[in-house]
Write an enzyme that holds these catalytic residues in place. Sequence first.
Site, PDB file in Angstrom:
ATOM      1  N   ASP A   1       0.835  -1.197   0.000  1.00 25.35           N
ATOM      2  CA  ASP A   1       0.000   0.000   0.000  1.00 25.35           C
ATOM      3  C   ASP A   1       0.875   1.255   0.000  1.00 25.35           C
ATOM      4  O   ASP A   1       1.968   1.250   0.554  1.00 25.35           O
ATOM      5  CB  ASP A   1      -0.881  -0.040   1.260  1.00 25.35           C
ATOM      6  CG  ASP A   1      -2.084   0.881   1.144  1.00 25.35           C
ATOM      7  OD1 ASP A   1      -2.319   1.426   0.057  1.00 25.35           O
ATOM      8  OD2 ASP A   1      -2.781   1.046   2.155  1.00 25.35           O
TER       9      ASP A   1
ATOM     10  N   HIS B   1       3.037   3.293  -8.958  1.00 27.68           N
ATOM     11  CA  HIS B   1       2.974   1.842  -9.170  1.00 27.68           C
ATOM     12  C   HIS B   1       4.267   1.337  -9.837  1.00 27.68           C
ATOM     13  O   HIS B   1       4.750   0.255  -9.531  1.00 27.68           O
ATOM     14  CB  HIS B   1       1.767   1.469 -10.023  1.00 27.68           C
ATOM     15  CG  HIS B   1       0.455   1.772  -9.345  1.00 27.68           C
ATOM     16  ND1 HIS B   1       0.210   1.436  -8.042  1.00 27.68           N
ATOM     17  CD2 HIS B   1      -0.677   2.393  -9.787  1.00 27.68           C
ATOM     18  CE1 HIS B   1      -1.013   1.831  -7.704  1.00 27.68           C
ATOM     19  NE2 HIS B   1      -1.567   2.425  -8.744  1.00 27.68           N
TER      20      HIS B   1
ATOM     21  N   LEU C   1      11.605 -20.455  -4.331  1.00 26.44           N
ATOM     22  CA  LEU C   1      10.604 -19.503  -3.805  1.00 26.44           C
ATOM     23  C   LEU C   1       9.330 -19.610  -4.636  1.00 26.44           C
ATOM     24  O   LEU C   1       9.387 -19.579  -5.869  1.00 26.44           O
ATOM     25  CB  LEU C   1      11.140 -18.056  -3.900  1.00 26.44           C
ATOM     26  CG  LEU C   1      10.129 -16.949  -3.556  1.00 26.44           C
ATOM     27  CD1 LEU C   1       9.903 -16.865  -2.038  1.00 26.44           C
ATOM     28  CD2 LEU C   1      10.598 -15.583  -4.069  1.00 26.44           C
TER      29      LEU C   1
HETATM   30  C1  FPP Z   1      -1.751   0.056  -3.585  1.00 27.12           C
HETATM   31  O1  FPP Z   1      -1.252   1.372  -3.601  1.00 27.12           O
HETATM   32  C2  FPP Z   1      -1.067  -0.851  -4.492  1.00 27.12           C
HETATM   33  C3  FPP Z   1      -1.695  -1.497  -5.519  1.00 27.12           C
HETATM   34  C4  FPP Z   1      -3.102  -1.250  -5.928  1.00 27.12           C
HETATM   35  C5  FPP Z   1      -0.949  -2.559  -6.232  1.00 27.12           C
HETATM   36  C6  FPP Z   1      -0.041  -2.028  -7.295  1.00 27.12           C
HETATM   37  C7  FPP Z   1       0.471  -3.110  -8.149  1.00 27.12           C
HETATM   38  C8  FPP Z   1       1.760  -3.262  -8.473  1.00 27.12           C
HETATM   39  C9  FPP Z   1       2.863  -2.393  -7.989  1.00 27.12           C
HETATM   40  C10 FPP Z   1       2.117  -4.363  -9.395  1.00 27.12           C
HETATM   41  C11 FPP Z   1       2.538  -5.559  -8.608  1.00 27.12           C
HETATM   42  C12 FPP Z   1       2.947  -6.611  -9.515  1.00 27.12           C
HETATM   43  C13 FPP Z   1       3.473  -7.824  -9.138  1.00 27.12           C
HETATM   44  C14 FPP Z   1       3.918  -8.721 -10.219  1.00 27.12           C
HETATM   45  C15 FPP Z   1       3.637  -8.262  -7.741  1.00 27.12           C
HETATM   46  P1  FPP Z   1      -2.349   2.529  -3.616  1.00 27.12           P
HETATM   47  O2  FPP Z   1      -2.507   2.967  -5.026  1.00 27.12           O
HETATM   48  O3  FPP Z   1      -3.598   2.029  -2.958  1.00 27.12           O
HETATM   49  O4  FPP Z   1      -1.673   3.630  -2.735  1.00 27.12           O
HETATM   50  P2  FPP Z   1      -2.462   4.822  -1.966  1.00 27.12           P
HETATM   51  O5  FPP Z   1      -3.201   4.155  -0.825  1.00 27.12           O
HETATM   52  O6  FPP Z   1      -1.355   5.711  -1.492  1.00 27.12           O
HETATM   53  O7  FPP Z   1      -3.379   5.456  -2.957  1.00 27.12           O
END
Ligand code: FPP
Length: 232
Positions: free
Chosen positions: A17, A34, A128
């Site tokens: 997050d 992201h 893993l």
């Molecule tokens: C939340 O941050 C995160 C996500 C919705 C996931 C993002 C996905 C990736 C980084 C790709 C992962 C890929 C693999 C292969 C593991 P947010 O946008 O909710 O943050 P905020 O709460 O600050 O808005």
Amino acid sequence: MQLIESKLPTHIGIIMDGNGRWATKRGLPRNLGHKEGMKAVERTIDALIKFKIKVVTFFAFSTENWKRSKEEIDGIFSLVREYLKTNRDYFNNKGVQVRSMGDLSKFPKDLSSELENVKEETKDNDKLILNLALNYGGRADIVYSVNKLIKSGKKEINEKDILDNLYSEGLAEPDLIIRSSGEQRISNFMIYQGAYSEFYFTKTLWPDFDEKCLKKALVDFQKRDRRYGGIK
Ligand code: FPP
């Protein structure tokens, strides 16, 4: 602080997050958050292998994330697609077995077939297990399991039946669930499997997460007294 190998978690779940906030703080579009978050995923996988962790589940896309803008959703899908494409050799050289959990039927065809190919290609790797939670929700997972049991004709089911038929079928239950960014909630992540998980919350935003943060979480985990409802 030293890590004690016999007291390491087998399975770690990670709720990544804070990507959006990381970007907004810098005046950048959310998708750049992201993108940085993806780099943190790569760093963390290196560190997990170094610390000899057996299973990791990343909460990459939840059943609730469809509420985000199309631009953001497409951005996340592109990152996952790119990641799977460019890391084939890494997975095979390092012994990483890719798995996924969640309903892939709603994903773009090229992403789901890329994922199926990588899963097939890495299925014998055993250092893993990299489990990707994609279009995943803990409640949907329970419904999925129960429906499978109904279809199999079972008249009565027990706790183990439900556990054995979840998307995480065959994987150990998560010993430790890490959530970044200071939020302290489970957000529908592995709610059945996580009944006895230890939680670790860090204020670090996901794009800043690294080996040091992971080590801190592991050291903290090793101090926990896991009683599973019993008395020591
Ligand atoms: C939340 O941050 C995160 C996500 C919705 C996931 C993002 C996905 C990736 C980084 C790709 C992962 C890929 C693999 C292969 C593991 P947010 O946008 O909710 O943050 P905020 O709460 O600050 O808005």
